[in-house]
Design an enzyme around this catalytic site. Structure first.
Site, PDB file in Angstrom:
ATOM      1  N   ASP A  24      63.140  27.517  11.605  1.00 24.11           N
ATOM      2  CA  ASP A  24      62.574  27.088  12.868  1.00 24.11           C
ATOM      3  C   ASP A  24      63.689  26.439  13.896  1.00 24.11           C
ATOM      4  OD1 ASP A  24      63.149  25.162  10.817  1.00 24.11           O
ATOM      5  OD2 ASP A  24      61.896  23.855  11.572  1.00 24.11           O
ATOM      6  N   LEU A  25      64.616  25.957  13.435  1.00 24.45           N
ATOM      7  CA  LEU A  25      65.753  25.344  14.109  1.00 24.45           C
ATOM      8  C   LEU A  25      66.711  26.462  14.761  1.00 24.45           C
ATOM      9  CD1 LEU A  25      66.892  22.690  15.290  1.00 24.45           C
ATOM     10  CD2 LEU A  25      68.558  22.525  13.173  1.00 24.45           C
TER      11      LEU A  25
ATOM     12  N   CYS B 260      68.219  32.859  -1.945  1.00 18.17           N
ATOM     13  CA  CYS B 260      68.279  32.021  -3.077  1.00 18.17           C
ATOM     14  C   CYS B 260      66.822  31.050  -2.991  1.00 18.17           C
ATOM     15  CB  CYS B 260      69.171  31.010  -3.384  1.00 18.17           C
ATOM     16  SG  CYS B 260      70.616  31.967  -4.361  1.00 18.17           S
TER      17      CYS B 260
ATOM     18  N   ARG C 191      75.400  37.945  -6.473  1.00 17.24           N
ATOM     19  CA  ARG C 191      75.056  37.695  -5.305  1.00 17.24           C
ATOM     20  C   ARG C 191      76.394  37.122  -4.627  1.00 17.24           C
ATOM     21  NH1 ARG C 191      70.624  34.639  -3.125  1.00 17.24           N
ATOM     22  NH2 ARG C 191      71.977  34.924  -1.204  1.00 17.24           N
TER      23      ARG C 191
ATOM     24  N   LYS D  25      82.427  34.262   0.227  1.00 17.85           N
ATOM     25  CA  LYS D  25      81.397  34.661   0.466  1.00 17.85           C
ATOM     26  C   LYS D  25      80.770  34.157   2.068  1.00 17.85           C
ATOM     27  CE  LYS D  25      77.048  33.241  -1.293  1.00 17.85           C
ATOM     28  NZ  LYS D  25      75.836  33.020  -0.119  1.00 17.85           N
ATOM     29  N   ASN D  26      80.706  32.880   2.128  1.00 16.04           N
ATOM     30  CA  ASN D  26      80.035  32.257   3.121  1.00 16.04           C
ATOM     31  C   ASN D  26      81.056  32.181   4.516  1.00 16.04           C
ATOM     32  OD1 ASN D  26      77.890  31.543   1.616  1.00 16.04           O
ATOM     33  ND2 ASN D  26      78.376  29.339   1.455  1.00 16.04           N
TER      34      ASN D  26
ATOM     35  N   ASP E 188      76.141  23.277  -3.228  1.00 18.32           N
ATOM     36  CA  ASP E 188      76.416  24.557  -3.925  1.00 18.32           C
ATOM     37  C   ASP E 188      77.420  24.186  -5.259  1.00 18.32           C
ATOM     38  OD1 ASP E 188      75.186  26.041  -2.166  1.00 18.32           O
ATOM     39  OD2 ASP E 188      77.172  27.023  -1.202  1.00 18.32           O
TER      40      ASP E 188
ATOM     41  N   ARG F 185      63.670  26.506   3.114  1.00 15.12           N
ATOM     42  CA  ARG F 185      64.668  27.078   4.033  1.00 15.12           C
ATOM     43  C   ARG F 185      64.106  27.861   5.183  1.00 15.12           C
ATOM     44  NH1 ARG F 185      69.210  29.698   0.449  1.00 15.12           N
ATOM     45  NH2 ARG F 185      70.512  28.685   1.711  1.00 15.12           N
TER      46      ARG F 185
HETATM   47  C1  UD1 Z   1      74.694  27.495   4.072  1.00 16.38           C
HETATM   48  C2  UD1 Z   1      75.441  28.120   3.003  1.00 16.38           C
HETATM   49  C3  UD1 Z   1      74.755  27.887   1.676  1.00 16.38           C
HETATM   50  C4  UD1 Z   1      74.850  26.233   1.580  1.00 16.38           C
HETATM   51  C5  UD1 Z   1      74.265  25.581   2.624  1.00 16.38           C
HETATM   52  C6  UD1 Z   1      74.466  24.081   2.723  1.00 16.38           C
HETATM   53  C7  UD1 Z   1      75.941  30.425   3.641  1.00 16.38           C
HETATM   54  C8  UD1 Z   1      75.599  32.083   3.763  1.00 16.38           C
HETATM   55  N1  UD1 Z   1      74.937  29.590   3.003  1.00 16.38           N
HETATM   56  O1  UD1 Z   1      73.353  27.969   3.936  1.00 16.38           O
HETATM   57  O2  UD1 Z   1      75.652  28.388   0.550  1.00 16.38           O
HETATM   58  O3  UD1 Z   1      74.321  25.839   0.392  1.00 16.38           O
HETATM   59  O4  UD1 Z   1      74.620  26.348   3.950  1.00 16.38           O
HETATM   60  O5  UD1 Z   1      76.167  23.823   2.690  1.00 16.38           O
HETATM   61  O6  UD1 Z   1      76.718  29.914   4.472  1.00 16.38           O
HETATM   62  N2  UD1 Z   1      66.783  24.177   7.795  1.00 16.38           N
HETATM   63  C9  UD1 Z   1      65.731  23.837   8.263  1.00 16.38           C
HETATM   64  N3  UD1 Z   1      65.313  24.811   9.545  1.00 16.38           N
HETATM   65  C10 UD1 Z   1      66.397  25.798  10.071  1.00 16.38           C
HETATM   66  C11 UD1 Z   1      67.640  25.954   9.240  1.00 16.38           C
HETATM   67  C12 UD1 Z   1      67.943  25.233   8.089  1.00 16.38           C
HETATM   68  O7  UD1 Z   1      65.036  23.167   8.194  1.00 16.38           O
HETATM   69  O8  UD1 Z   1      66.120  26.634  10.892  1.00 16.38           O
HETATM   70  C13 UD1 Z   1      67.150  23.265   6.560  1.00 16.38           C
HETATM   71  C14 UD1 Z   1      67.144  23.997   5.462  1.00 16.38           C
HETATM   72  O9  UD1 Z   1      66.282  24.245   4.394  1.00 16.38           O
HETATM   73  C15 UD1 Z   1      68.133  23.019   4.381  1.00 16.38           C
HETATM   74  C16 UD1 Z   1      69.050  22.268   5.449  1.00 16.38           C
HETATM   75  O10 UD1 Z   1      68.393  22.525   6.625  1.00 16.38           O
HETATM   76  O11 UD1 Z   1      67.248  22.079   3.803  1.00 16.38           O
HETATM   77  C17 UD1 Z   1      70.541  22.901   5.336  1.00 16.38           C
HETATM   78  O12 UD1 Z   1      70.529  24.290   5.408  1.00 16.38           O
HETATM   79  P1  UD1 Z   1      71.772  24.895   6.314  1.00 16.38           P
HETATM   80  O13 UD1 Z   1      72.875  24.154   6.212  1.00 16.38           O
HETATM   81  O14 UD1 Z   1      71.060  25.745   7.506  1.00 16.38           O
HETATM   82  O15 UD1 Z   1      71.943  26.112   5.183  1.00 16.38           O
HETATM   83  P2  UD1 Z   1      72.274  27.604   4.992  1.00 16.38           P
HETATM   84  O16 UD1 Z   1      73.004  28.033   6.289  1.00 16.38           O
HETATM   85  O17 UD1 Z   1      70.976  28.497   5.026  1.00 16.38           O
END
Ligand code: UD1
Length: 416
Positions: free
Chosen positions: A124-125, A116, A397, A22-23, A305, A121
């Site tokens: 901003d970054l 989820c 999902r 999926k990812n 995960d 989540r």
């Molecule tokens: C992806 C995976 C998810 C996995 C996660 C961590 C996909 C589709 N999903 O999610 O299955 O659990 O990586 O391995 O690939 N954050 C911010 N600001 C931002 C972006 C992220 O604060 O702009 C925070 C998030 O809230 C979280 C952390 O950064 O606490 C890591 O998130 P991130 O690595 O971005 O996860 P996803 O890409 O959403």
């Protein structure tokens, strides 16, 4: 109905083939937007998150055809920049389309993405980093509008490692004017797969698989046919099911090379893992064994995960242990449900303390997110009696057909 009924207490015995990741599929489908022409992506899982991504691509003017697990995307009609809020709202990875769309058509209008419920989540970054690449972004309370006259390469130093941000910035950078450096980049295998796809299409990326990516913008990418590798999280889920329920299973195509931390944890908890050229064989864990401590983190550390499924295994282990969640806040939503099945778990901050030797019993429990939902099914397999896990749509999902796969593995489960 939106539930799964599980008759617990049976050892597993059987084989299943692990679906495509999926990812990895989601960012690759987003990446097809960068390519003028028809791309063919093989081994895309038939799961609701991928269906949503297909719908999003169609809503942008692409033609998307599916033949089983092959998805053909033709971007010739790409035109729109407004995304349907119903699909964006349910799937966080819709944010991945932002980098690709800005690179290809220079503007996008989008509501804040969902997904989820495992933490706040924010995005901003994503937005902050895109601004540094020459993108103007106006936010309001529901979403944002972004525009650029042309993405510029930039030196991007990130305050923490993010999978989604790394992917989005790669997609923004491959056609940018100049060189982009992303540091620290996430090193998840799915990012390497995205880089493989893009490099096959003609992108110039250095450092794939490391925490420093250097991307030299190119003029154009060429259509490709690409196969998505198997899903390491799905393989880990069924491995954990066997650890908890007992028995012996074979996980065909399980990507063992990308499951090191999970496999070594499973072995430390008394499971046996045998490696074959086409997958792994797993024998259930020794319930006398100790499990002690798991700390989630970015790859190659233990994946967040897999945290909920292993919480079930810890509850069944000889000593229990504790799990520290460092990636997402609010990822212990499964705890009250597991306690209703007989587990003894307390949470303090980002750490869950799990008593061992739990005797789980059947119950009606509610999936509240994807991996936690799968973990409840695992708990039910190991429990005495019958359980019903409601809110199956969360599990759908990420799992192609969890009921069929578990039946192939010898479990007594059905849709309810
Ligand atoms: C992806 C995976 C998810 C996995 C996660 C961590 C996909 C589709 N999903 O999610 O299955 O659990 O990586 O391995 O690939 N954050 C911010 N600001 C931002 C972006 C992220 O604060 O702009 C925070 C998030 O809230 C979280 C952390 O950064 O606490 C890591 O998130 P991130 O690595 O971005 O996860 P996803 O890409 O959403």
């Amino acid at each position: 109905m939106d539930a799964i009924r599980i008759y617990g207490g049976n050892c597993l015995d059987g084989q299943t083939t692990i679906q495509g990741s999926k990812n990895a599929s989601l960012p690759i489908l987003a990446a097809t937007l960068l390519i003028d022409g028809i791309c063919e992506i093989e081994n895309c899982p038939e799961i609701s998150d991928v269906f949503h991504m297909q719908r999003l691509l169609e809503s942008l003017g692409c033609t998307v055809e599916r033949e089983g697990t092959l998805i053909r995307v033709n971007t010739a009609g790409l035109s729109e920049c407004d995304m349907p809020s119903d699909s964006v709202g349910v799937m966080r990875s819709s944010v991945m389309l932002v980098g690709a769309l800005l690179a290809r058509i220079g503007r996008i209008c989008m509501e804040y993405p969902g997904g989820c419920v495992i933490g706040t989540r924010p995005i901003d970054l994503h937005l902050r980093s895109l601004r540094r690449m020459g993108v103007t972004i106006e936010e309001n309370e529901n979403g944002f509008r972004a525009e650029t006259a042309g993405i510029k390469g930039a030196f991007l130093t990130l305050p923490f490692v993010s999978v989604g941000v790394t992917e989005n910035l790669i997609l923004a950078a491959v056609l940018a004017d100049g060189v982009t450096t992303i540091e620290p980049a996430a090193r998840e295998p799915e990012i390497q797969t995205l880089c493989d796809f893009l490099m096959q299409a003609g992108a110039r990326i250095e450092g794939s698989g490391t925490d420093r990516l250097v991307i030299h913008g190119v003029e154009k990418l060429m259509p490709v046919r690409f196969r998505v590798p198997a899903d390491r999280i799905v393989a880990g889920t069924y491995l954990c099911a066997c650890m908890c329920a007992g028995g012996r299973i074979f996980l065909k195509d399980a990507p063992a090379g990308h499951m090191e931390s999970v496999l070594s944890q499973a072995v430390a908890m008394g499971a046996a893992v045998e490696y074959a050229p086409d997958g792994i064989a797993v024998t259930g864990m020794d319930h006398e064994s100790a499990s002690e401590f798991i700390k989630t983190g970015c790859y190659p550390a233990f994946p967040t995960d897999m945290q909920s499924p292993f919480m079930v295994a810890m509850a069944l282990s000889g000593t229990g242990g504790r799990i520290e969640e460092t990636v997402f806040e609010n990822r212990f939503r499964i705890v009250p449900e597991l306690c209703r099945m007989g587990a003894d778990i307390t949470v303090h901050g980002n750490t869950a303390y799990i008593a061992g030797q739990s005797r789980l019993h059947g119950a009606i429990v509610q999936a509240k997110e994807l991996r936690g939902g799968a973990a409840l099914v695992i708990a039910a397999l190991a429990a005495d009696g019958t359980s019903i896990v409601t809110n199956r749509h969360y599990i759908d999902r990420g799992y192609e057909d969890i009921v069929l796969s578990l039946r192939d593995l010898g479990a007594d489960v059905e849709l309810a």
